[in-house]
Design an enzyme around this catalytic site. Structure first.
Site, mmCIF file in Angstrom:
data_model
loop_
_atom_site.group_PDB
_atom_site.id
_atom_site.type_symbol
_atom_site.label_atom_id
_atom_site.label_comp_id
_atom_site.label_asym_id
_atom_site.label_seq_id
_atom_site.Cartn_x
_atom_site.Cartn_y
_atom_site.Cartn_z
ATOM 1 N N ASP A 1 22.327 -27.557 17.649
ATOM 2 C CA ASP A 1 22.227 -28.850 18.323
ATOM 3 C C ASP A 1 23.279 -29.761 17.690
ATOM 4 O OD1 ASP A 1 21.192 -29.672 15.855
ATOM 5 O OD2 ASP A 1 19.335 -30.456 16.679
ATOM 6 N N HIS A 2 23.235 -31.045 18.044
ATOM 7 C CA HIS A 2 24.223 -31.988 17.522
ATOM 8 C C HIS A 2 24.177 -32.115 16.004
ATOM 9 C CE1 HIS A 2 20.486 -34.159 18.253
ATOM 10 N NE2 HIS A 2 20.853 -34.991 17.293
ATOM 11 N N CYS B 1 20.385 -26.514 13.091
ATOM 12 C CA CYS B 1 20.048 -27.888 13.474
ATOM 13 C C CYS B 1 20.025 -28.691 12.180
ATOM 14 C CB CYS B 1 18.740 -27.967 14.271
ATOM 15 S SG CYS B 1 17.220 -27.602 13.371
ATOM 16 N N THR C 1 17.660 -29.663 10.071
ATOM 17 C CA THR C 1 16.862 -29.037 9.009
ATOM 18 C C THR C 1 16.804 -27.522 9.128
ATOM 19 O OG1 THR C 1 14.807 -29.148 10.264
ATOM 20 C CG2 THR C 1 15.362 -31.065 8.863
ATOM 21 N N GLY C 2 17.062 -26.998 10.306
ATOM 22 C CA GLY C 2 16.915 -25.574 10.579
ATOM 23 C C GLY C 2 15.513 -25.203 11.012
ATOM 24 N N HIS D 1 13.768 -6.968 3.359
ATOM 25 C CA HIS D 1 12.330 -6.786 3.568
ATOM 26 C C HIS D 1 11.879 -7.006 5.007
ATOM 27 C CE1 HIS D 1 11.441 -7.751 -0.958
ATOM 28 N NE2 HIS D 1 12.284 -6.746 -0.790
ATOM 29 N N ASN D 2 12.471 -7.961 5.709
ATOM 30 C CA ASN D 2 11.986 -8.343 7.039
ATOM 31 C C ASN D 2 12.884 -7.887 8.169
ATOM 32 O OD1 ASN D 2 11.605 -11.261 5.228
ATOM 33 N ND2 ASN D 2 9.815 -10.059 5.813
ATOM 34 N N ARG E 1 6.924 0.509 3.458
ATOM 35 C CA ARG E 1 6.033 -0.662 3.397
ATOM 36 C C ARG E 1 6.613 -1.841 4.170
ATOM 37 N NH1 ARG E 1 7.132 -3.956 -1.912
ATOM 38 N NH2 ARG E 1 9.206 -3.170 -2.406
ATOM 39 N N HIS E 2 7.933 -2.014 4.154
ATOM 40 C CA HIS E 2 8.554 -3.109 4.885
ATOM 41 C C HIS E 2 8.562 -2.819 6.388
ATOM 42 C CE1 HIS E 2 9.474 -4.974 1.152
ATOM 43 N NE2 HIS E 2 10.354 -4.054 0.787
ATOM 44 N N ARG F 1 5.165 -3.518 7.857
ATOM 45 C CA ARG F 1 4.912 -4.952 8.049
ATOM 46 C C ARG F 1 5.670 -5.489 9.253
ATOM 47 N NH1 ARG F 1 5.538 -5.418 1.596
ATOM 48 N NH2 ARG F 1 3.447 -4.634 1.112
#
Length: 145
Positions: free
Chosen positions: A7-8, A64, A66-67, A97-98, A132-133, A136
């Site tokens: 965004d701006h 943005c 703050t994100g 991990h994700n 394990r990852h 999840r």
């Protein structure tokens, strides 16, 4: 191909990241916004998330002020795992991990030099593939159905 949008409030950092990616020879698709005129972050969070979810782009980067808002918007899409990172450790761990496929940054929170390092770490860290990852991630993805 990396999809990128802001965004701006994230426009200046997005433009710097695009230059950085081009200098590194990494192709990217700029999905907006295209000025500092006030606009709504969900429009661009959704656009980048859609490009990644559809497979047009391998990963996405959204910015943005703050994100936070743009990450929330992106995460509304099935198959998207967008992580808000403000340091290189979380960028590395969210990939390991994700298997995060999108990175959110706060243009008013993270300085330019740190942001570029976060982008480098995010794009260059592979998913660990550990059982394990993966288990999840599968549980996260199951919630999308």
């Amino acid at each position: 191909m990396i999809a990128i949008g802001s965004d701006h409030g994230g426009y200046a950092l997005k433009e710097r990241i695009i230059r950085h990616l081009k200098e590194a020879g990494i192709p990217c698709e700029d999905l907006g916004c295209h000025s500092t005129e006030s606009c709504d972050y969900p429009v661009y969070g959704h656009a980048v998330a859609q490009a990644v979810a559809e497979g047009r782009c391998e990963k996405g980067i959204v910015v943005c002020t703050t994100g936070i808002g743009i990450a929330i918007s992106a995460n509304r899409h099935p198959g998207i795992r967008c992580a808000l990172c403000a340091d290189t450790l979380t960028a590395r761990l969210t990939r390991l991990h994700n298997d995060a496929n999108m990175l959110a940054l706060g243009g008013g929170v993270v300085g330019e030099n740190l942001a570029l390092e976060i982008v480098n770490v995010f794009l260059n860290t592979p998913f660990s593939g550990e059982a394990r990852h993966q288990r999840r991630i599968d549980l996260i993805e199951k919630a999308d159905k």
